[in-house]
Design a protein around this motif. Structure first.
Motif, PDB file in Angstrom:
ATOM      1  N   GLU A 178      -5.023 -44.772   3.997  1.00 18.86           N
ATOM      2  CA  GLU A 178      -4.172 -43.596   4.165  1.00 18.86           C
ATOM      3  C   GLU A 178      -4.862 -42.340   3.634  1.00 18.86           C
ATOM      4  O   GLU A 178      -4.760 -41.265   4.232  1.00 18.86           O
ATOM      5  N   ALA A 179      -5.557 -42.452   2.497  1.00 16.70           N
ATOM      6  CA  ALA A 179      -6.280 -41.296   1.961  1.00 16.70           C
ATOM      7  C   ALA A 179      -7.384 -40.852   2.915  1.00 16.70           C
ATOM      8  O   ALA A 179      -7.599 -39.650   3.125  1.00 16.70           O
ATOM      9  N   VAL A 180      -8.090 -41.809   3.501  1.00 13.78           N
ATOM     10  CA  VAL A 180      -9.161 -41.469   4.441  1.00 13.78           C
ATOM     11  C   VAL A 180      -8.578 -40.794   5.684  1.00 13.78           C
ATOM     12  O   VAL A 180      -9.135 -39.808   6.187  1.00 13.78           O
ATOM     13  N   GLU A 181      -7.447 -41.291   6.183  1.00 19.24           N
ATOM     14  CA  GLU A 181      -6.828 -40.663   7.352  1.00 19.24           C
ATOM     15  C   GLU A 181      -6.328 -39.261   7.023  1.00 19.24           C
ATOM     16  O   GLU A 181      -6.429 -38.344   7.854  1.00 19.24           O
ATOM     17  N   ALA A 182      -5.798 -39.073   5.808  1.00 17.22           N
ATOM     18  CA  ALA A 182      -5.380 -37.732   5.392  1.00 17.22           C
ATOM     19  C   ALA A 182      -6.567 -36.774   5.377  1.00 17.22           C
ATOM     20  O   ALA A 182      -6.469 -35.626   5.823  1.00 17.22           O
ATOM     21  N   ALA A 183      -7.715 -37.246   4.875  1.00 19.74           N
ATOM     22  CA  ALA A 183      -8.918 -36.406   4.870  1.00 19.74           C
ATOM     23  C   ALA A 183      -9.356 -36.085   6.290  1.00 19.74           C
ATOM     24  O   ALA A 183      -9.779 -34.957   6.587  1.00 19.74           O
ATOM     25  N   ARG A 184      -9.240 -37.048   7.191  1.00 22.05           N
ATOM     26  CA  ARG A 184      -9.626 -36.815   8.584  1.00 22.05           C
ATOM     27  C   ARG A 184      -8.773 -35.695   9.205  1.00 22.05           C
ATOM     28  O   ARG A 184      -9.282 -34.819   9.901  1.00 22.05           O
ATOM     29  N   LEU A 185      -7.464 -35.751   8.944  1.00 21.35           N
ATOM     30  CA  LEU A 185      -6.568 -34.728   9.478  1.00 21.35           C
ATOM     31  C   LEU A 185      -6.863 -33.362   8.882  1.00 21.35           C
ATOM     32  O   LEU A 185      -6.839 -32.341   9.580  1.00 21.35           O
ATOM     33  N   LEU A 186      -7.146 -33.308   7.576  1.00 22.58           N
ATOM     34  CA  LEU A 186      -7.449 -32.033   6.931  1.00 22.58           C
ATOM     35  C   LEU A 186      -8.733 -31.430   7.481  1.00 22.58           C
ATOM     36  O   LEU A 186      -8.803 -30.222   7.763  1.00 22.58           O
ATOM     37  N   ILE A 187      -9.754 -32.252   7.656  1.00 24.05           N
ATOM     38  CA  ILE A 187     -11.033 -31.756   8.159  1.00 24.05           C
ATOM     39  C   ILE A 187     -10.870 -31.162   9.557  1.00 24.05           C
ATOM     40  O   ILE A 187     -11.472 -30.129   9.889  1.00 24.05           O
ATOM     41  N   ALA A 188     -10.043 -31.790  10.384  1.00 24.17           N
ATOM     42  CA  ALA A 188      -9.878 -31.341  11.771  1.00 24.17           C
ATOM     43  C   ALA A 188      -8.943 -30.151  11.916  1.00 24.17           C
ATOM     44  O   ALA A 188      -8.953 -29.481  12.954  1.00 24.17           O
ATOM     45  N   ALA A 189      -8.142 -29.856  10.886  1.00 22.27           N
ATOM     46  CA  ALA A 189      -7.129 -28.805  10.994  1.00 22.27           C
ATOM     47  C   ALA A 189      -7.738 -27.425  10.760  1.00 22.27           C
ATOM     48  O   ALA A 189      -8.751 -27.282  10.061  1.00 22.27           O
ATOM     49  N   PRO A 190      -7.130 -26.364  11.325  1.00 21.09           N
ATOM     50  CA  PRO A 190      -7.593 -25.005  11.017  1.00 21.09           C
ATOM     51  C   PRO A 190      -7.609 -24.719   9.521  1.00 21.09           C
ATOM     52  O   PRO A 190      -8.508 -24.032   9.023  1.00 21.09           O
ATOM     53  N   LEU A 191      -6.627 -25.262   8.783  1.00 13.62           N
ATOM     54  CA  LEU A 191      -6.594 -25.043   7.332  1.00 13.62           C
ATOM     55  C   LEU A 191      -7.737 -25.739   6.602  1.00 13.62           C
ATOM     56  O   LEU A 191      -7.985 -25.467   5.431  1.00 13.62           O
ATOM     57  N   GLY A 192      -8.440 -26.628   7.284  1.00 12.51           N
ATOM     58  CA  GLY A 192      -9.575 -27.312   6.662  1.00 12.51           C
ATOM     59  C   GLY A 192     -10.874 -26.530   6.729  1.00 12.51           C
ATOM     60  O   GLY A 192     -11.921 -27.053   6.328  1.00 12.51           O
ATOM     61  N   SER A 193     -10.819 -25.279   7.202  1.00  9.95           N
ATOM     62  CA  SER A 193     -12.057 -24.503   7.332  1.00  9.95           C
ATOM     63  C   SER A 193     -12.747 -24.288   5.989  1.00  9.95           C
ATOM     64  O   SER A 193     -13.979 -24.305   5.899  1.00  9.95           O
ATOM     65  N   GLY A 194     -11.962 -24.082   4.932  1.00  5.30           N
ATOM     66  CA  GLY A 194     -12.559 -23.894   3.614  1.00  5.30           C
ATOM     67  C   GLY A 194     -13.270 -25.138   3.120  1.00  5.30           C
ATOM     68  O   GLY A 194     -14.349 -25.071   2.520  1.00  5.30           O
ATOM     69  N   LEU A 195     -12.649 -26.301   3.356  1.00  6.30           N
ATOM     70  CA  LEU A 195     -13.286 -27.567   2.989  1.00  6.30           C
ATOM     71  C   LEU A 195     -14.593 -27.743   3.760  1.00  6.30           C
ATOM     72  O   LEU A 195     -15.625 -28.120   3.181  1.00  6.30           O
ATOM     73  N   ARG A 196     -14.567 -27.450   5.037  1.00  6.76           N
ATOM     74  CA  ARG A 196     -15.778 -27.600   5.837  1.00  6.76           C
ATOM     75  C   ARG A 196     -16.879 -26.653   5.352  1.00  6.76           C
ATOM     76  O   ARG A 196     -18.061 -27.027   5.286  1.00  6.76           O
TER      77      ARG A 196
END
Length: 271
Positions: A178-196
């Motif tokens: 579940e944690a890995v899937e949450a990270a996958r969703l965050l990376i793909a989301a517009p809000l994940g731009s800072g993480l990327r």
């Protein structure tokens, strides 16, 4: 997020991780192999292999060490032995819902509930004195179809399900999947731009998926934790996760203010 992250990387975020999770997994401390030696002058600090051999001792190299094989694990444990690998598999198979598996959904939306834990169940008072008491396991799942927490107790001795329970609004700690899937969703989301961007700053590479990250998830319960604006109000009934995120063998990246709703598959930010 990009300009803020570097103030949270490393020791500061690692310390916060310990405070929130209480686990030693967040920080590793390595002592030098000669810790405690005072300039090498104390003979007690020298390795035993460096000591001069005594009279009559073989001057040649020591014989190679002997590594004992681990004991063979049987299909069934006894008494309060931990569940064997075979028992773990059998317990999960017995506990899977008997309705068509397509009715339940796991964290990625595939058929079947999301497996969480499988533990040895407690004995009843009448069974505690038995020489060979029944072996039972408590198996838990999360069904993303209707956001229900499923608990089943299975008797491994008789291969039967003895009890079953389904509850809503119960949010146990997330599994690694579940944690890995949450990270996958965050990376793909517009809000994940800072993480990327932070990942690229740290490594010089693009972040396209969760594999280069070490992630640990913890549940966010929405209004039970305070103000939960907008869609975050569904958290608690929905399965919502926040993350501690670290580049493998590298820096921490602060993603704790992001909430990933695994039920709705959306990402929000805590203001």
């Amino acid at each position: 997020m990009h300009h803020l992250m570097h103030r949270h990387l490393g020791k500061a975020v690692a310390g916060a991780a310990i405070a929130l999770t209480g686990t030693a997994a967040m920080v590793a401390v390595t002592l030098p192999s000669d810790a405690g030696a005072a300039g090498g002058t104390d003979p007690r600090s020298r390795p035993a292999a460096a000591a001069a051999p005594g009279p009559g001792r073989d001057q040649g190299p020591p014989p190679p060490g002997v590594v004992e094989r681990p004991p063979v694990e049987g299909e069934r444990g006894r008494g309060r032995d931990p569940l064997t690998d075979d028992e773990l598999r059998r317990a999960r198979d017995l506990a899977l819902p008997r309705t068509p598996r397509g009715a339940a959904r796991n964290v990625t939306g595939r058929p079947g509930p999301e497996p969480l834990t499988t533990d040895l169940a407690e004995l009843t008072p009448a069974e505690t004195g038995l020489a060979d008491p029944p072996r039972r396991a408590t198996v838990t799942f999360y069904d993303y179809r209707d956001d229900s927490y499923l608990t089943k107790t299975v008797n491994l001795t008789t291969s039967t399900v003895e009890s079953a329970d389904a509850r809503h609004g119960v949010q146990p700690p997330p599994s690694r999947a579940e944690a890995v899937e949450a990270a996958r969703l965050l990376i793909a989301a517009p809000l994940g731009s800072g993480l990327r961007q932070d990942y690229r700053d740290a490594t010089g590479r693009d972040l396209t998926g969760p594999d280069p990250l070490s992630v640990t998830g913890f549940v966010y319960r929405g209004r039970a934790e305070g103000d939960a604006p907008g869609a975050l109000g569904d958290c608690g009934e929905h399965r919502c996760i926040r993350l501690f995120t670290k580049v493998k063998n590298g820096r921490w990246i602060d993603t704790r203010r992001f909430v990933i709703d695994l039920s709705a598959r959306t990402v929000a930010h805590l203001g």
